[in-house]
Design a protein around this motif. Sequence first.
Motif, PDB file in Angstrom:
ATOM      1  N   PRO A   1       0.472   2.290 -15.136  1.00 58.27           N
ATOM      2  CA  PRO A   1       0.566   1.096 -14.270  1.00 58.27           C
ATOM      3  C   PRO A   1      -0.369  -0.022 -14.720  1.00 58.27           C
ATOM      4  O   PRO A   1      -1.479   0.219 -15.190  1.00 58.27           O
TER       5      PRO A   1
ATOM      6  N   GLY B   1      -2.001  -4.477 -10.260  1.00 52.48           N
ATOM      7  CA  GLY B   1      -1.015  -5.132  -9.408  1.00 52.48           C
ATOM      8  C   GLY B   1       0.228  -4.300  -9.185  1.00 52.48           C
ATOM      9  O   GLY B   1       1.025  -4.597  -8.284  1.00 52.48           O
ATOM     10  N   ASP B   2       0.449  -3.244  -9.991  1.00 50.65           N
ATOM     11  CA  ASP B   2       1.575  -2.342  -9.755  1.00 50.65           C
ATOM     12  C   ASP B   2       1.269  -1.484  -8.534  1.00 50.65           C
ATOM     13  O   ASP B   2       0.289  -0.732  -8.518  1.00 50.65           O
ATOM     14  N   ASN B   3       2.104  -1.586  -7.531  1.00 47.12           N
ATOM     15  CA  ASN B   3       1.874  -0.840  -6.294  1.00 47.12           C
ATOM     16  C   ASN B   3       2.906   0.240  -6.020  1.00 47.12           C
ATOM     17  O   ASN B   3       2.702   1.073  -5.138  1.00 47.12           O
ATOM     18  N   LEU B   4       4.019   0.222  -6.754  1.00 46.55           N
ATOM     19  CA  LEU B   4       5.117   1.130  -6.466  1.00 46.55           C
ATOM     20  C   LEU B   4       5.369   2.092  -7.621  1.00 46.55           C
ATOM     21  O   LEU B   4       5.479   1.674  -8.778  1.00 46.55           O
TER      22      LEU B   4
ATOM     23  N   ASP C   1       6.044   5.545  -2.067  1.00 43.99           N
ATOM     24  CA  ASP C   1       5.929   4.084  -2.131  1.00 43.99           C
ATOM     25  C   ASP C   1       5.833   3.444  -0.756  1.00 43.99           C
ATOM     26  O   ASP C   1       5.222   2.374  -0.607  1.00 43.99           O
TER      27      ASP C   1
ATOM     28  N   LEU D   1       2.364   3.154  -0.151  1.00 45.21           N
ATOM     29  CA  LEU D   1       1.634   2.380  -1.164  1.00 45.21           C
ATOM     30  C   LEU D   1       0.488   3.197  -1.768  1.00 45.21           C
ATOM     31  O   LEU D   1      -0.671   2.757  -1.854  1.00 45.21           O
TER      32      LEU D   1
ATOM     33  N   LEU E   1       0.302   4.509  -4.967  1.00 48.28           N
ATOM     34  CA  LEU E   1       0.074   4.446  -6.413  1.00 48.28           C
ATOM     35  C   LEU E   1      -1.320   3.934  -6.800  1.00 48.28           C
ATOM     36  O   LEU E   1      -1.991   4.535  -7.644  1.00 48.28           O
ATOM     37  N   PRO E   2      -1.794   2.831  -6.204  1.00 44.38           N
ATOM     38  CA  PRO E   2      -3.113   2.324  -6.608  1.00 44.38           C
ATOM     39  C   PRO E   2      -4.259   3.277  -6.283  1.00 44.38           C
ATOM     40  O   PRO E   2      -5.369   3.112  -6.796  1.00 44.38           O
ATOM     41  N   HIS E   3      -4.002   4.283  -5.433  1.00 46.46           N
ATOM     42  CA  HIS E   3      -5.055   5.194  -4.991  1.00 46.46           C
ATOM     43  C   HIS E   3      -4.960   6.568  -5.660  1.00 46.46           C
ATOM     44  O   HIS E   3      -5.670   7.494  -5.255  1.00 46.46           O
TER      45      HIS E   3
END
Length: 238
Positions: free
Chosen positions: A45, A48-51, A70, A73, A75-77
Amino acid sequence: MITLERQSLLSREISAAESRPSWLHALQVVAKEFGYAHATLMRVPHPGDNLLVSVIVESTVSIRFIREFDQRLLLPHCPVLTRIAGTMMPQCWSLDYDNSANPYPEAMDTLMREFGIINGVVVPINSLSGDRHLLRFDGDCPTPGQALLNEIGMIALHAFDVYDRMRRAEMIAPRTLTKRELEVIRWTSQGKTSAEIGQILSLSDHTINAYMNNAIHKLDCVNRTQLVAKSIRLKLIN
């Protein structure tokens, strides 16, 4: 089976793949051989990619898992992505044996356990173009020792090489999707079932599934998960 013999057999099966669906099938065979349930190729990723659906290239993971992942949300974690950021070595991960300072969020832990995704192996790979990818095997099986991890890593590198050559050989753009096929894909990416899409578009389930199957065939995909991911990657839908 002796390691070299198994590696040779699995590598031959991967090399024999003539399309992305057959390549993914061969990768699923590899996953099961080592005790895992799923195989996934994804790009690393970008900020800024969240999905998750936007970074998946090919996967056997169910679209319901991806959709629920998704919706939260998550992915960032994901701590696995943080841990592999500075290495090119295959990495094992496990929900049950995580003593790091960056643990799995509770919502992620709960969702992954619900779908039987308890542990796995992640192999970082760079393509010839410089893009960074991850080839991963996930499920619920004993953590592999170093020798087994090395074997998985070698097979993953070979699998990506086959895939990357196949991708670069695709000189012809995908056949054009119709407006209605794009509508169906767009609603599917938002988590709607065929029945729900049928109600929205005033069409039967059978007709919705026909549009879906046509789009899957046109984009050389094996299921809805791949179709949505590829449509996003090709910027056919947002």
